[in-house]
Design an enzyme around this catalytic site. Structure first.
Site, mmCIF file in Angstrom:
data_model
loop_
_atom_site.group_PDB
_atom_site.id
_atom_site.type_symbol
_atom_site.label_atom_id
_atom_site.label_comp_id
_atom_site.label_asym_id
_atom_site.label_seq_id
_atom_site.Cartn_x
_atom_site.Cartn_y
_atom_site.Cartn_z
ATOM 1 N N HIS A 1 0.853 -1.189 0.000
ATOM 2 C CA HIS A 1 0.000 0.000 0.000
ATOM 3 C C HIS A 1 0.881 1.229 0.000
ATOM 4 C CE1 HIS A 1 -3.165 2.825 1.201
ATOM 5 N NE2 HIS A 1 -3.973 1.920 0.695
ATOM 6 N N ASP B 1 -7.875 -5.441 -0.123
ATOM 7 C CA ASP B 1 -8.354 -6.328 -1.191
ATOM 8 C C ASP B 1 -8.002 -7.796 -0.979
ATOM 9 O OD1 ASP B 1 -9.545 -4.324 -2.721
ATOM 10 O OD2 ASP B 1 -7.619 -3.725 -3.550
HETATM 11 N N1 ACO Z 1 4.313 -7.637 -4.623
HETATM 12 C C1 ACO Z 1 5.649 -7.620 -4.802
HETATM 13 N N2 ACO Z 1 6.406 -6.526 -4.689
HETATM 14 C C2 ACO Z 1 5.791 -5.377 -4.378
HETATM 15 C C3 ACO Z 1 4.406 -5.308 -4.160
HETATM 16 C C4 ACO Z 1 3.651 -6.493 -4.294
HETATM 17 N N3 ACO Z 1 2.328 -6.496 -4.129
HETATM 18 N N4 ACO Z 1 4.064 -4.036 -3.883
HETATM 19 C C5 ACO Z 1 5.188 -3.309 -3.895
HETATM 20 N N5 ACO Z 1 6.244 -4.120 -4.195
HETATM 21 C C6 ACO Z 1 7.651 -3.744 -4.241
HETATM 22 C C7 ACO Z 1 7.985 -2.983 -5.509
HETATM 23 O O1 ACO Z 1 8.364 -3.857 -6.552
HETATM 24 C C8 ACO Z 1 9.113 -2.103 -5.016
HETATM 25 O O2 ACO Z 1 10.282 -2.913 -4.955
HETATM 26 P P1 ACO Z 1 11.737 -2.254 -5.268
HETATM 27 O O3 ACO Z 1 11.944 -1.257 -4.153
HETATM 28 O O4 ACO Z 1 12.665 -3.400 -5.229
HETATM 29 O O5 ACO Z 1 11.612 -1.627 -6.613
HETATM 30 C C9 ACO Z 1 8.722 -1.758 -3.574
HETATM 31 O O6 ACO Z 1 7.888 -2.862 -3.165
HETATM 32 C C10 ACO Z 1 7.928 -0.476 -3.459
HETATM 33 O O7 ACO Z 1 6.856 -0.535 -4.379
HETATM 34 P P2 ACO Z 1 6.167 0.720 -5.028
HETATM 35 O O8 ACO Z 1 5.600 0.333 -6.353
HETATM 36 O O9 ACO Z 1 7.094 1.889 -5.002
HETATM 37 O O10 ACO Z 1 5.020 0.977 -4.009
HETATM 38 P P3 ACO Z 1 3.791 1.905 -4.265
HETATM 39 O O11 ACO Z 1 3.487 2.569 -2.995
HETATM 40 O O12 ACO Z 1 4.002 2.777 -5.451
HETATM 41 O O13 ACO Z 1 2.622 0.894 -4.692
HETATM 42 C C11 ACO Z 1 0.786 -0.518 -4.642
HETATM 43 C C12 ACO Z 1 1.546 0.576 -3.910
HETATM 44 C C13 ACO Z 1 0.385 -0.041 -6.049
HETATM 45 C C14 ACO Z 1 -0.483 -0.819 -3.880
HETATM 46 C C15 ACO Z 1 1.679 -1.778 -4.746
HETATM 47 O O14 ACO Z 1 2.022 -2.238 -3.458
HETATM 48 C C16 ACO Z 1 1.038 -2.884 -5.561
HETATM 49 O O15 ACO Z 1 1.174 -2.891 -6.780
HETATM 50 N N6 ACO Z 1 0.320 -3.846 -4.907
HETATM 51 C C17 ACO Z 1 -0.359 -4.893 -5.617
HETATM 52 C C18 ACO Z 1 -1.692 -4.385 -6.156
HETATM 53 C C19 ACO Z 1 -2.704 -4.146 -5.052
HETATM 54 O O16 ACO Z 1 -2.917 -4.979 -4.182
HETATM 55 N N7 ACO Z 1 -3.377 -2.974 -5.130
HETATM 56 C C20 ACO Z 1 -4.398 -2.616 -4.149
HETATM 57 C C21 ACO Z 1 -3.915 -1.515 -3.287
HETATM 58 S S1 ACO Z 1 -5.112 -1.084 -2.073
HETATM 59 C C22 ACO Z 1 -6.252 -0.194 -2.912
HETATM 60 O O17 ACO Z 1 -5.991 0.440 -3.879
HETATM 61 C C23 ACO Z 1 -7.604 -0.260 -2.475
#
Ligand code: ACO
Length: 370
Positions: A245, A302
């Site tokens: 998140h 989710d």
């Molecule tokens: N699985 C694996 N790796 C992940 C995940 C995940 N679900 N989420 C983040 N990471 C990793 C990224 O690859 C990144 O790694 P790095 O530092 O080696 O490059 C690090 O964690 C940070 O990730 P960001 O993309 O910078 O985090 P951000 O805050 O932008 O993204 C998000 C948040 C979009 C929710 C992300 O965690 C994600 O894609 N999750 C999966 C989709 C999801 O469940 N979305 C629902 C969110 S809740 C809502 O909207 C109601």
């Protein structure tokens, strides 16, 4: 608050609201800034019922969508279509009450109609005898030949899940609603844009993706390790859906409640869903993995909701629409908050351009292929 894993609506803790309130009380809270009294709740429920039907001509839209149309696309189109059927009133105060109520009420009818169309069954009208969540379940699952049998456990769970989704400060879809509204576009157009933003798999669309991911693991024998390895591999570009998140760097408080709701519903209904076992195994595996620990990745709202929706009988592609139904009061209250600001300005982010700044024009015959 988010950093400490606390979520409150207007000062009330999400856990208290989910345990004790009906969804319409929380909708009222977000729109009127206070929890309703018993009389106010009764009047609000009545107003919602009075606004629950769709204009009869709108049925033609549903009928002409293909069976496989995604209900989020239909919901977005129908939300904006409402403005053509229900033009603005002259009295701004009345307009505010009625258009907010209309949207909150009719979105359920829209969701249920899109489902009924997809399975080739006749539309079921909303009923004034039913509560908000009963109406949603009844329009979805009853038919002219079979009544829907209400389970108080499922009605309560429906209320709880909608409450968990009701508002969440400046997430992507809410910012979109505000941005569109800042141009002077009406509430329906702004909400329609919000629904589209919510549909993405990194946002609300993740609840559908979680279910598909759990089913894939189930079909391949239940090995969660492979999915975790895939999510850790930067070459793969795959993410563990329902994890991570932008704001919560600790356990999402909504996910905690969604997990309790899920376990309690399945237990009370005597359902054993292998996907719940897989989800819990996957959570435990990820939470003990260095990659997820370092990046502070926890289950988000989710992760567990889909298993409860499935126990209620909702097909996977309806999950994100349920999120949208829950989020509507939040979008609407944010929209009105922005409109009431006397210093309101059009949203206009600036952009840092990184390309060439001055080129000499080249006639088309002299341009070279790239
Ligand atoms: N699985 C694996 N790796 C992940 C995940 C995940 N679900 N989420 C983040 N990471 C990793 C990224 O690859 C990144 O790694 P790095 O530092 O080696 O490059 C690090 O964690 C940070 O990730 P960001 O993309 O910078 O985090 P951000 O805050 O932008 O993204 C998000 C948040 C979009 C929710 C992300 O965690 C994600 O894609 N999750 C999966 C989709 C999801 O469940 N979305 C629902 C969110 S809740 C809502 O909207 C109601």
């Amino acid at each position: 608050m988010a950093k400490r894993g606390i979520l409150r609506y207007r000062g009330y803790d999400i856990q208290d609201l989910a345990e004790n309130c009906e969804f319409i009380e929380v909708a009222y809270l977000l729109i009127h800034d206070k929890l309703p009294t018993r009389t106010e709740r009764r009047n609000y429920a009545r107003l919602l019922n009075l606004n629950s039907m769709l204009h009869e001509d709108m049925q033609a839209f549903f009928r002409n969508y293909p069976e496989h149309a995604h209900p989020m696309a239909v919901a977005s189109a129908m939300a904006v279509s409402l403005s053509s059927f229900y033009p603005e009133m002259n009295d701004p105060e009345q307009e505010k009450t009625i258009s907010a109520t209309r949207l909150i009420s009719k979105i359920r009818t829209i969701a249920a109609y899109s489902y009924k169309k997809s399975i080739g069954e006749p539309f079921v009208y909303p009923s004034h005898k039913l509560t908000y969540c009963e109406n949603l379940l009844n329009m979805m699952f009853s038919s002219p030949v079979a009544d829907y049998e209400f389970s108080p456990v499922l009605v309560k769970a429906m209320n709880q899940l909608l409450i968990l989704h009701a508002d969440h400060e400046q997430n992507a879809s809410t910012s979109v609603v505000r941005m569109v509204g800042s141009t002077g576009a009406d509430l329906y157009a702004s909400v329609s844009a919000g629904i589209s933003a919510l549909s993405g798999s990194l946002h609300g669309g993740a609840n559908q993706e979680v279910m598909q991911m759990l089913e894939t693991i189930h079909k391949s024998g239940g090995d969660v390790d492979k999915m975790v390895q895939r999510a850790k591999d930067p070459q793969h570009g795959f993410r563990l859906f329902g994890f991570g998140h932008r704001v919560y760097k600790s356990y999402d408080p909504r996910a905690k409640i969604a997990k309790q709701v899920c376990m309690s519903v399945l237990e009370k209904l005597g359902i054993h869903d292998p996907l719940l076992d897989i989800a819990m195994k996957l959570e435990e595996r990820a939470l003990n993995d260095e990659y997820f620990i370092e990046r502070k990745l926890y289950p988000n709202v989710d992760f567990y909701t889909g298993i409860t929706y499935r126990a209620m009988g909702f097909p996977t592609n309806m999950f994100t629409v349920l999120f949208a139904i829950g989020r509507l009061p939040g979008w609407i209250s944010q929209w009105y908050e922005m409109q009431s600001d006397p210093h309101k300005k059009i949203g206009r982010p600036r952009q840092a351009y990184c390309g060439p700044t001055r080129l000499t024009y080249v006639p088309i015959d002299k341009r070279t292929a790239s």
